[in-house]
Design an enzyme around this catalytic site. Structure first.
Site, PDB file in Angstrom:
ATOM      1  N   CYS A   1      64.658  40.140  13.697  1.00  0.00           N
ATOM      2  CA  CYS A   1      64.166  38.831  13.306  1.00  0.00           C
ATOM      3  C   CYS A   1      64.914  37.823  14.168  1.00  0.00           C
ATOM      4  CB  CYS A   1      64.424  38.582  11.820  1.00  0.00           C
ATOM      5  SG  CYS A   1      63.858  36.978  11.292  1.00  0.00           S
TER       6      CYS A   1
ATOM      7  N   GLU B   1      66.076  38.850   4.988  1.00  0.00           N
ATOM      8  CA  GLU B   1      67.256  39.163   5.789  1.00  0.00           C
ATOM      9  C   GLU B   1      68.357  38.140   5.553  1.00  0.00           C
ATOM     10  OE1 GLU B   1      66.144  41.553   9.739  1.00  0.00           O
ATOM     11  OE2 GLU B   1      65.359  39.531   9.635  1.00  0.00           O
TER      12      GLU B   1
END
Ligand code: SAH
Ligand code: SF4
Length: 392
Positions: A359, A110
């Site tokens: 996340c 990410e």
């Protein structure tokens, strides 16, 4: 994964099967040699380097200044990017872009890009949060990445290319250009030391990002901190403290068993002295775990000793953990204790963004910062001026 050039900077040889080297991290001599081989003048190297950082250039075929045949040839010999955006989510009323980046191989990481208001002439900043590893071996129990274990470290090119791709994504949304980079995504940057160092050097030298606008966050890899202080790269160091006693920190940041607090605080202090940079201490505030006034007092002592700034991040909930942020009043009392003792504190406000917090730490790293007033209230979030000062 990397080899060293004569100048000592690791370069990315590409993955399996002698794959094409990455344009963003190929060494000067290798690039010059390749261009010579292709019968090109030496100034092409500079032209190529510059084109890499244009937010609207996504591949060799889009570098219009190059002859068509050379574009095709370069594409055979080099990889324009070692990462590719596979999905993009927009959050915070268009101010935050959350990217999933496919690396070279089957893994993804990410990357987050966020525009926020800032003091200064342009009145805005665009920060990119990069990942240095797929997963993480440290295993902090409040962290989604820690639960994955470590799959592999990124290569330097994969880190640099996350910044480039984020710059392109910001540009597509009429945001940017990138002004700041934080190593606060997936992974422990100082456990992937060579990757972190090589990517930092490229971001500074080719990307034109001042080391003062780069932050490396570490859970406390003491040898890495000591080494980084000798590299002549005065980046800001953020130490993820989370606990002010070894007993609690051993649980929250298991690396503490190998590198206890005393040594960590000493190494952080030495880093600040060597680089002249003010340290940040990160504190993920977890209800009923590290939000007591005894911990606050310990944090005050460490912050004062180091002259450090403290960032409090109310914990983002993660799947599989009963932990979460403390009740608002408890959080306020914790922070009042810090400000009351003269420690400068910012809070990373995560409200409104929970749905996007797949996340936790990526979100946490990039939430717009709001200052804590001495009375325990937060300053309002300033609006972002959109579309201003976009460089081409
Ligand atoms: N591995 C490095 C950098 C990545 S984490 C480090 O630990 O410093 C970036 C920051 O997000 C760290 O301070 C980390 O402790 C924090 N963090 C991780 N998970 C979190 C969560 N669920 N909520 C809030 N902060 C979190
Ligand atoms: Fe790794 Fe940082 Fe997550 Fe801890 S908080 S598991 S060090 S990424």
């Amino acid at each position: 994964m990397t080899r060293a050039t004569a100048a000592g900077a690791p370069v990315d040889p590409g993955h399996a099967g002698g794959a094409r080297p990455a344009l963003s991290t190929i060494g000067e001599r290798d690039l010059a040699g390749l261009l010579r081989e292709l019968g090109q003048p030496s100034w092409r190297a500079r032209q190529l380097r510059e084109a890499t950082w244009h937010p609207y250039v996504g591949g060799f075929e889009e570098i219009r200044q190059l002859p068509g045949g050379l574009r095709v040839e370069l594409d055979h010999r080099l990889r324009f990017s070692k990462a590719a955006v596979t999905s993009e989510r927009v959050a915070d009323a268009g101010q935050t872009l959350k990217l999933l980046c496919a690396l070279d191989g089957p893994q993804t990481v990410e990357t987050v890009a966020m525009e926020s208001p800032a003091r200064g002439a342009s009145g805005r900043r665009a920060t990119v949060c990069v990942s240095t590893q797929v997963g993480c071996a440290v295993g902090c129990p409040f962290c989604a990445t820690g639960r994955m274990g470590l799959r592999r470290s990124c290569t330097p090119a994969e880190v640099v290319d996350q910044v480039r791709l984020a710059g392109q994504a910001l540009f597509r949304h009429a945001l940017g250009p990138v002004t700041h980079v934080v190593y606060m995504g997936m992974g422990e940057p100082l456990a992937a030391y060579e990757t972190t160092l090589a990517s930092l050097r490229v971001l500074v030298a080719a990307g034109g990002i001042s080391p003062r606008r780069i932050t490396v966050s570490t859970s406390g890899v003491v040898p890495g901190i000591r080494r980084l202080s000798t590299e002549g790269l005065p980046v800001t160091l953020a130490v993820s403290l989370h606990a002010a006693s070894d007993e609690l920190r051993n649980r929250l940041v298991p690396l503490n068993r190998a590198h206890p607090l005393d040594g960590l605080v000493a190494a952080a202090g030495a880093y600040a002295r060597a680089t002249g940079r003010r340290l940040s201490l990160e504190w993920c505030l977890i209800g009923g775990v590290n939000d007591g006034l005894d911990q606050a007092a310990g944090l005050v002592a460490i912050a004062r000793r180091l002259g450090a700034h403290v960032n409090v991040i109310p914990m983002n909930r993660i799947v599989g953990s009963p932990w979460g942020p403390p009740a608002a009043a408890v959080g306020r009392a914790f922070m009042r204790h810090l400000t009351g003792a003269g420690v400068t504190v910012t809070v990373r406000d995560t409200r409104g963004g929970e749905a996007e917090a797949a996340c936790g730490q990526l979100r946490a790293a990039l939430e717009p910062r709001r200052q804590l007033r001495p009375d325990g209230t937060l300053t309002p979030q300033r609006p972002v001026r959109r579309g201003a000062s976009i460089r081409g």
